[in-house]
Design an enzyme around this catalytic site. Structure first.
Site: not given
Ligand code: BES
Ligand code: ZN
Ligand code: MN
Length: 504
Positions: A269, A274, A281, A292, A351, A353, A355
């Site tokens: 990834k 992000d 966010k 990210d 968010d 994204e 996947r």
């Molecule tokens: N890049 C984030 C995940 C992340 C969180 C990485 C903290 C490093 C530290 C990912 O893209 C994300 O935002 N995931 C969301 C998914 C949710 C919207 C289902 C999350 O984990 O909140």
């Molecule tokens: Zn992310």
């Molecule tokens: Mn995200």
């Protein structure tokens, strides 16, 4: 920074600092530490007796030798309890010691091979651990400091001193391997620590090009137009909110050209920033999202290492690089996108994204004929809630490949923990309007994300590594520096070597 191996006697080595070690609870040191103690008229055993040296892991004691022996100083480092000692402890204390010396303005030292005596490590493993711990422990990223840069002391040379010439050879080959592994992790750290205005998808592709040229790897960089032709609607959906052009970076290593099916795909990834997209966010801590792209960085880094180690296996590294921005053309919650394999995804939360971009990268990997796939992603905050920052979350459809990753992790000292993929969880991503939705609600967030990825791997053996917790460290400790860790670059390269040994 140089690491050398010399044959000789430690007490007659001329060096600003000689590093010896001590297991916890030992009152009469033996081996090299014992020889130094004797030459210093029992100074070390006296300090142990007085309770000033206990041998706790990472404990460091400095003794000035005042001309009694050739080394100007002796540094006694604690290795902790003998029964808990392993290569990982050697890595950690090696990192701790060189940072301690550098902080005191000492730029050269000699050391004995930690653990190669009563510690039970073979000399090669000890040499590798010392090299990795030293090089990673000295790591610092600071290229944007306008002042102070010149005043920083650089650590220049560590000499490992061994009395047995045969063992010195083995230590030397371990050092060489450790150096290559550490350089890979350093490359990953540098990419992750770089701010997102520099480390754009285009810049990631540029780093990949440099690695490809240096190591003789093939490189292809797919642009948005080619992605559109190939039907990568999930990746393009994420990219459309950003002015930065997305890149699908493909690095190829042919270590077993006569057996094209003996292959491994590493899929990373590469979200260079992000923001969350339209599902924006919150501001606090958002700067961390420059990291990210750590999955992609670790794949590029592992390809560099593989290109130097030359295992007998074909490895393809695929990095889906784009920003996730809330621009005027950004995708909206409720949008439906179609991935390269024809499957449709309802975008509930922009968010989620990672996947989406991985869905198309995994389809591409399958189209390239890759039989074993490992994807690496800072995918979910939920994995940090579940496992913290101590270990990487592992999920997959092949217990065999999962076990191979876990074994590679035991070799490198990077920790892994498997989460279940029970059928019950699959329901979480059912959508009313598309084949699946991109979020599964509050339950089992890391596993539901993995279930979406599973839709795009076909019948390949596949493992997913969620490194949202382990790709960065909150503090400088052992061989880790605050910021990027380089995880799991060393383990990915080790996996390739393990698979090569198994089939070759
Ligand atoms: N890049 C984030 C995940 C992340 C969180 C990485 C903290 C490093 C530290 C990912 O893209 C994300 O935002 N995931 C969301 C998914 C949710 C919207 C289902 C999350 O984990 O909140
Ligand atoms: Zn992310
Ligand atoms: Mn995200």
């Amino acid at each position: 920074m140089r690491i050398t191996v010399t044959t000789g006697d430690v007490t007659s080595t001329s060096t600003p600092a000689l590093v010896v070690n001590l297991f916890q609870g030992v009152t009469q040191p033996g081996g090299a530490t014992g020889a130094v103690d004797k030459a210093l008229d029992g100074a070390i055993s006296q300090l142990i007796q007085d309770g000033e040296i206990k041998g706790k892991q990472g404990e460091i004691s400095l003794i000035h030798t005042l001309g009694k022996i050739s080394p100007a100083r002796v540094v006694v480092v604690g290795l902790g309890p003998a029964e808990k000692f392993d290569a990982q402890v050697a890595r950690q204390v090696s990192g701790e010691v060189v940072r301690y010396l550098r902080q005191r303005g000492i730029s050269r030292a000699a050391t004995i091979a930690h653990g190669a005596g009563i510690g039970g490590l073979d000399p090669k493993t000890s040499g590798q651990a010392i090299a990795e711990g030293t090089l990673l422990g000295l790591y610092r990223f600071g290229s944007y400091l306008s002042e102070g840069e010149d005043a920083r002391v650089e650590f220049e040379e560590l000499a490992i001193v061994e009395h047995d010439a045969g063992r010195a050879g083995a230590i030397g080959s371990g050092v060489a391997e450790g150096q290559v592994a550490a350089e890979g992790a350093v490359l990953a750290r540098d990419m992750v620590n770089e701010p997102a205005n520099v480390m754009t998808p285009t810049h990631m592709a540029e780093v990949a090009r440099r690695v490809a040229e240096a190591e003789g790897l093939s490189l292809a960089v797919l642009e948005a137009a080619q992605m559109r032709e190939m039907g990568m609607g999930a990746l393009l959906g994420v990219a459309q909110g950003s002015d930065q052009p997305p890149k699908l970076i493909v690095l190829g290593y042919q270590g077993d050209p006569d057996n094209p099916d003996n292959n491994l795909g590493l899929v990373g990834k590469g979200i260079t920033f992000d923001t969350g997209g339209i599902s924006l966010k919150q501001a606090g801590g958002m700067e961390e999202m420059k990291g990210d792209m750590a999955g992609g960085a670790s794949v590029i880094a592992a390809m560099q290492t593989i290109g130097r180690v030359l295992p007998k296996i074909n490895v393809t590294g695929i990095i889906a690089a784009t920003e996730n921005m809330p621009g005027g053309s950004a995708q909206r919650p409720g949008d439906v996108v179609r991935a390269m394999n024809g499957k449709t995804i309802e975008v509930i939360n922009t968010d989620a994204e990672g996947r989406l971009v991985l869905a198309d990268a995994l389809c591409y990997a399958r189209q390239q004929g890759l039989k074993r796939l490992v994807d690496v992603a800072t995918l979910t905050g939920a994995i940090v809630t579940t496992l913290g920052k101590a270990c990487t979350g592992v999920m997959g459809n092949s217990q065999r490949l999962v076990d191979q990753i876990m074994a590679a992790g035991r070799d490198t000292g990077e920790k892994y923990w498997q989460l279940p993929m029970f059928d019950e969880y699959k329901e979480l991503i059912k959508s009313d309007v598309a084949d699946m939705k991109n979020t599964g609600g509050r339950q089992a967030g890391s596993i539901s994300a993995a279930f979406l990825l599973a839709e795009f791997v076909g019948d390949a053996a596949w493992v997913h590594l969620d490194i949202a917790g382990t790709s960065t460290s909150a503090k400088t400790k052992g061989y880790l520096a605050k910021g990027a860790t380089g995880t799991p670059a060393r383990t990915l390269a080790r996996l390739a070597s393990r698979l090569a040994e198994e089939t070759g």
